[in-house]
Design an enzyme around this catalytic site. Structure first.
Site, PDB file in Angstrom:
ATOM      1  N   CYS A   2       0.541  -1.255   0.333  1.00  0.00           N
ATOM      2  CA  CYS A   2       0.046  -0.522  -0.029  1.00  0.00           C
ATOM      3  C   CYS A   2       0.993   1.554  -0.151  1.00  0.00           C
ATOM      4  O   CYS A   2       2.204   1.578   0.329  1.00  0.00           O
ATOM      5  CB  CYS A   2      -0.891  -0.093   1.344  1.00  0.00           C
ATOM      6  SG  CYS A   2      -2.213  -1.423   1.413  1.00  0.00           S
ATOM      7  N   GLU A 477       6.681 -13.712 -13.430  1.00  0.00           N
ATOM      8  CA  GLU A 477       6.673 -12.052 -13.164  1.00  0.00           C
ATOM      9  C   GLU A 477       5.444 -11.141 -14.337  1.00  0.00           C
ATOM     10  O   GLU A 477       5.013 -10.198 -13.741  1.00  0.00           O
ATOM     11  CB  GLU A 477       7.542 -11.366 -12.170  1.00  0.00           C
ATOM     12  CG  GLU A 477       8.470 -10.978 -12.803  1.00  0.00           C
ATOM     13  CD  GLU A 477       9.059  -9.465 -11.920  1.00  0.00           C
ATOM     14  OE1 GLU A 477       8.603  -9.615 -10.701  1.00  0.00           O
ATOM     15  OE2 GLU A 477      10.467  -9.829 -11.390  1.00  0.00           O
ATOM     16  N   HIS A 493      17.989 -35.234 -12.827  1.00  0.00           N
ATOM     17  CA  HIS A 493      17.833 -36.001 -11.681  1.00  0.00           C
ATOM     18  C   HIS A 493      16.280 -35.547 -11.594  1.00  0.00           C
ATOM     19  O   HIS A 493      15.870 -35.316 -10.126  1.00  0.00           O
ATOM     20  CB  HIS A 493      18.826 -35.529 -10.827  1.00  0.00           C
ATOM     21  CG  HIS A 493      20.210 -35.664 -10.620  1.00  0.00           C
ATOM     22  ND1 HIS A 493      20.595 -37.121 -10.791  1.00  0.00           N
ATOM     23  CD2 HIS A 493      21.311 -34.804 -11.074  1.00  0.00           C
ATOM     24  CE1 HIS A 493      21.771 -36.580 -11.121  1.00  0.00           C
ATOM     25  NE2 HIS A 493      21.952 -35.731 -11.542  1.00  0.00           N
ATOM     26  N   LYS A 593       5.599  -3.250  -5.898  1.00  0.00           N
ATOM     27  CA  LYS A 593       7.522  -3.106  -6.449  1.00  0.00           C
ATOM     28  C   LYS A 593       7.975  -2.779  -5.139  1.00  0.00           C
ATOM     29  O   LYS A 593       9.314  -3.336  -4.414  1.00  0.00           O
ATOM     30  CB  LYS A 593       7.632  -1.301  -6.729  1.00  0.00           C
ATOM     31  CG  LYS A 593       8.603  -1.321  -7.282  1.00  0.00           C
ATOM     32  CD  LYS A 593       9.600  -1.825  -8.276  1.00  0.00           C
ATOM     33  CE  LYS A 593      11.130  -1.738  -8.723  1.00  0.00           C
ATOM     34  NZ  LYS A 593      11.706  -2.548  -9.540  1.00  0.00           N
TER      35      LYS A 593
HETATM   36  C1  AGP Z   1      11.994  -8.220  -9.169  1.00  0.00           C
HETATM   37  O1  AGP Z   1      11.680  -7.827 -10.753  1.00  0.00           O
HETATM   38  C2  AGP Z   1      10.458  -8.949  -8.062  1.00  0.00           C
HETATM   39  N1  AGP Z   1       9.602  -7.311  -8.210  1.00  0.00           N
HETATM   40  C3  AGP Z   1      11.312  -8.683  -6.901  1.00  0.00           C
HETATM   41  O2  AGP Z   1      11.435 -10.248  -6.843  1.00  0.00           O
HETATM   42  C4  AGP Z   1      12.083  -7.533  -6.160  1.00  0.00           C
HETATM   43  O3  AGP Z   1      13.385  -8.559  -6.401  1.00  0.00           O
HETATM   44  C5  AGP Z   1      12.088  -8.459  -4.459  1.00  0.00           C
HETATM   45  O4  AGP Z   1      10.985  -8.427  -4.026  1.00  0.00           O
HETATM   46  C6  AGP Z   1      12.975  -7.651  -3.369  1.00  0.00           C
HETATM   47  O5  AGP Z   1      13.423  -7.170  -4.250  1.00  0.00           O
HETATM   48  P1  AGP Z   1      14.143  -5.093  -3.337  1.00  0.00           P
HETATM   49  O6  AGP Z   1      15.613  -5.291  -3.533  1.00  0.00           O
HETATM   50  O7  AGP Z   1      13.405  -4.222  -3.177  1.00  0.00           O
HETATM   51  O8  AGP Z   1      14.086  -5.454  -1.912  1.00  0.00           O
END
Ligand code: AGP
Length: 598
Positions: A2, A477, A493, A593
């Site tokens: 949020c 994603e 494997h 994000k």
């Molecule tokens: C990456 O494309 C994803 N959006 C997600 O895996 C992201 O890398 C992860 O949530 C970590 O975020 P941060 O680097 O801001 O900690």
């Protein structure tokens, strides 16, 4: 996660709506605002995008000086208008980012006290609690403090109260919050990128500091005096990020990588890393989530190969629950683009409690992880808006590469000549990346064929296995195609049972010491009629005959920088697959994000 925003200013709805637009990149499913107009709080909410909220506001000429807003990423309760924030009870309206873990008990208590609830959210208990204590003749500050004392979990709150003194309050526990005193008003938000041009100086409140904002000043409630508010300059102030001519922020950010790596090649940040004493370190532990975790996996290969230093890598949400052994002279590195990922922040706090030296590698310098680590390095990627991380990943790798060279130099594990060559390899990055990006049409052709499948296996070996994992993550994603990655040697494997004409396999196949083994893995794939796609060296092409749109030939690349180069076609493959499938590239469903809940 949020997004919350609040403003005390003339026509406060304007900076709030602008702030909500800046928060869109975090991903959301509904939004809303509350505004104090004509001595009453009006709350307007809408499901879906911000334009739906603006449509609803058109019919109401709302003018007021206190306003809060929210973009919701559903945790408790479906994505609909009822569950959207702000949540209002009487003369109290609240926006919340986080999770109230004991909301059910609180809700039952409030219902016994005669309260009625509309939503199925955890957040709605907060305005009801505050309203309850106001009805017991508490002051606004007393009522808020009494209410939050009952909350268990994480929160960043904006609280609007219509009373004798119309004020905006903000307080946090675990979730990110930033406050700003501008010339035209005072503001609060989940992150500095949501604040507008009038937010040159900002303050990051500590947990449980209750902040009162009104148009002419910001006060720390219960604090000794205002001097405790130590403002800093807002590096993101008015950095109005736009897509320019690109079709999405993700596309823009993929193509920005040339300039970013140029800057990292020219600015000799290596001196920054000489402040780390790698010589006496017994171990490095690198902790992260998602794409940042795959950067950690590549970094492990570089630190061990070039500096002969033991490296453990951990998924942040697993780290503190496995009772990790933290040794003396250990460096714990926390990698996070946003610097707000709750799992990574919790792991950082755990490592600090075990007396590890902690280093944050972040893109948002004032973020919580950056502020809580013993020291911090920036990755210099600039604001990354696309939810799928691209330029931040390549910048993380570039910084790790430089750190590994610094460690190699201090520990004198490799010959000086090799160290020099590794530095020269790094300098090749911008031009090599540019060459790959210039051939993006070839990747688009590959994507046209690949995106017809529902499942895809990605294979890599050595330091390219994390790149295969990153490629699979990127694809799933944003295109929602199921993709998983394996070390190529693992295929036989188990996963090989999946292979048939419906299960394509994409292999990253450079020319290196493992190439001949990889060729055997590729032949295992072909023997089972699985469609084959290769991103690899021309040497492979001489052995494996594929159609043009199933082979992307990598330029001749020194092995040390292969991981940074080979991720570029992966990023483009995901981008074009999602575009072809008509997906929302920048704000894929269900994703945020910055994941600020555990
Ligand atoms: C990456 O494309 C994803 N959006 C997600 O895996 C992201 O890398 C992860 O949530 C970590 O975020 P941060 O680097 O801001 O900690």
């Amino acid at each position: 996660m949020c997004g919350i925003i609040g403003a005390v200013a003339k026509s406060a709805i304007t900076p709030v709506l602008e702030g909500l637009a800046r928060l869109e990149y975090r991903g959301y499913d509904s939004s809303g605002i509350s505004i104090l107009a004509n001595n009453e709080i009006k709350t307007i909410k809408a499901q879906g995008t911000l334009s739906n909220l603006k449509q609803r506001l058109l019919s109401q000429a709302l003018e007021g000086d206190c306003c809060i807003g929210h973009t919701r990423w559903a945790t408790h309760g479906r994505a609909n208008v009822t569950n959207a924030h702000p949540h209002q009870c009487g003369q109290v309206s609240v926006v919340h980012n986080g999770i109230i873990e004991n909301y059910l008990q609180l809700k039952q208590k409030l219902i016994q006290w005669g309260h009625h609830f509309n939503s199925s959210t955890d957040s709605e208990v907060i305005p009801h609690l505050i309203n309850h204590y106001l009805s017991q003749q508490m002051t606004q500050e007393q009522a808020i403090k009494k209410a939050i004392a009952q909350l268990k979990g994480s929160y960043a709150l904006g609280v609007l109260i219509n009373g004798v003194s119309n004020n905006l309050y903000a307080i946090k526990q675990g979730s990110p919050l930033v406050i700003s005193q501008g010339n035209e008003g005072a503001y609060m938000a989940s992150d500095a990128m949501a604040l507008g041009a009038d937010s040159g100086k900002i303050y990051y409140p500590k947990d449980n500091e209750l902040i009162k904002l009104n148009s002419h000043e910001i006060t720390l409630c219960g604090g000794a005096n205002n001097n405790e508010i130590h403002y800093i300059n807002n590096k993101h102030c008015a950095k109005l990020v736009s897509k320019g001519t690109r079709s999405s922020f993700m596309e823009k950010e993929i193509f920005e990588q040339v300039d970013l790596l140029k800057r990292l090649s020219v600015n000799n940040h290596t001196s920054e890393y000489s402040t780390i004493n790698f010589k006496d370190l017994t171990k490095i532990t690198i902790i992260a989530c998602g794409t940042s975790y795959y950067a950690a996996s590549v970094a492990k290969a570089w630190f061990e190969k070039y500096a002969n230093i033991l490296v453990e890598i951990d998924i942040a949400s697993e780290y503190r629950y496995r009772s990790p052994i933290v040794t003396n002279n250990e460096l714990a590195i926390f990698v996070s683009q946003s610097g707000e990922t709750a799992d990574t922040l919790a792991a950082l706090r755990y490592a600090k409690s075990k007396k590890a030296q902690t280093l944050a590698l972040v893109n948002v310098v004032n973020s919580t992880i950056a502020r809580e680590a013993n020291f911090t390095f920036e990755i210099y990627a600039g604001p990354e808006i696309g939810v799928a991380s691209t330029k931040a990943f390549s910048c993380q790798l570039a910084i790790f590469y430089k750190m590994a060279l610094e460690a190699a130099k201090q520990r004198a594990f490799i010959e000086k000549a090799e160290l020099t060559q590794l530095a020269l390899n790094f300098a090749q990055l911008p031009d090599t990346i540019e060459k790959v990006l210039q051939r993006c049409a070839e990747i688009k052709s590959m994507a046209k064929k690949l995106c017809k499948y529902s499942n895809i296996l990605f294979l890599g070996r050595g330091a390219l296995t994390p790149i295969a994992q990153e490629g699979a993550l990127k694809l799933k994603e944003i295109s929602y195609i199921h993709a998983e990655a394996y070390a190529a040697g693992e295929l036989k494997h188990g996963p090989i049972a999946l292979l048939d004409e419906h299960m394509p396999v994409l292999v990253i196949a450079p020319k290196n010491a493992l190439t001949d083994k990889l060729l055997s893995n590729i032949q295992e794939v072909q023997a089972r009629n699985a469609p084959l796609f290769i991103i690899g060296d021309k040497y492979i092409r001489e052995h494996i005959h594929l159609q043009e749109d199933q082979f992307f030939e990598l330029p001749a690349i020194p092995e040390s920088i292969l991981p940074i180069i080979s991720v570029i076609p992966m990023q483009l493959l995901a981008l074009y697959s999602a575009q072809i499938l008509g997906k929302n590239v920048d704000q894929p469903r269900n994703l945020a994000k910055s994941v600020t809940v555990e």
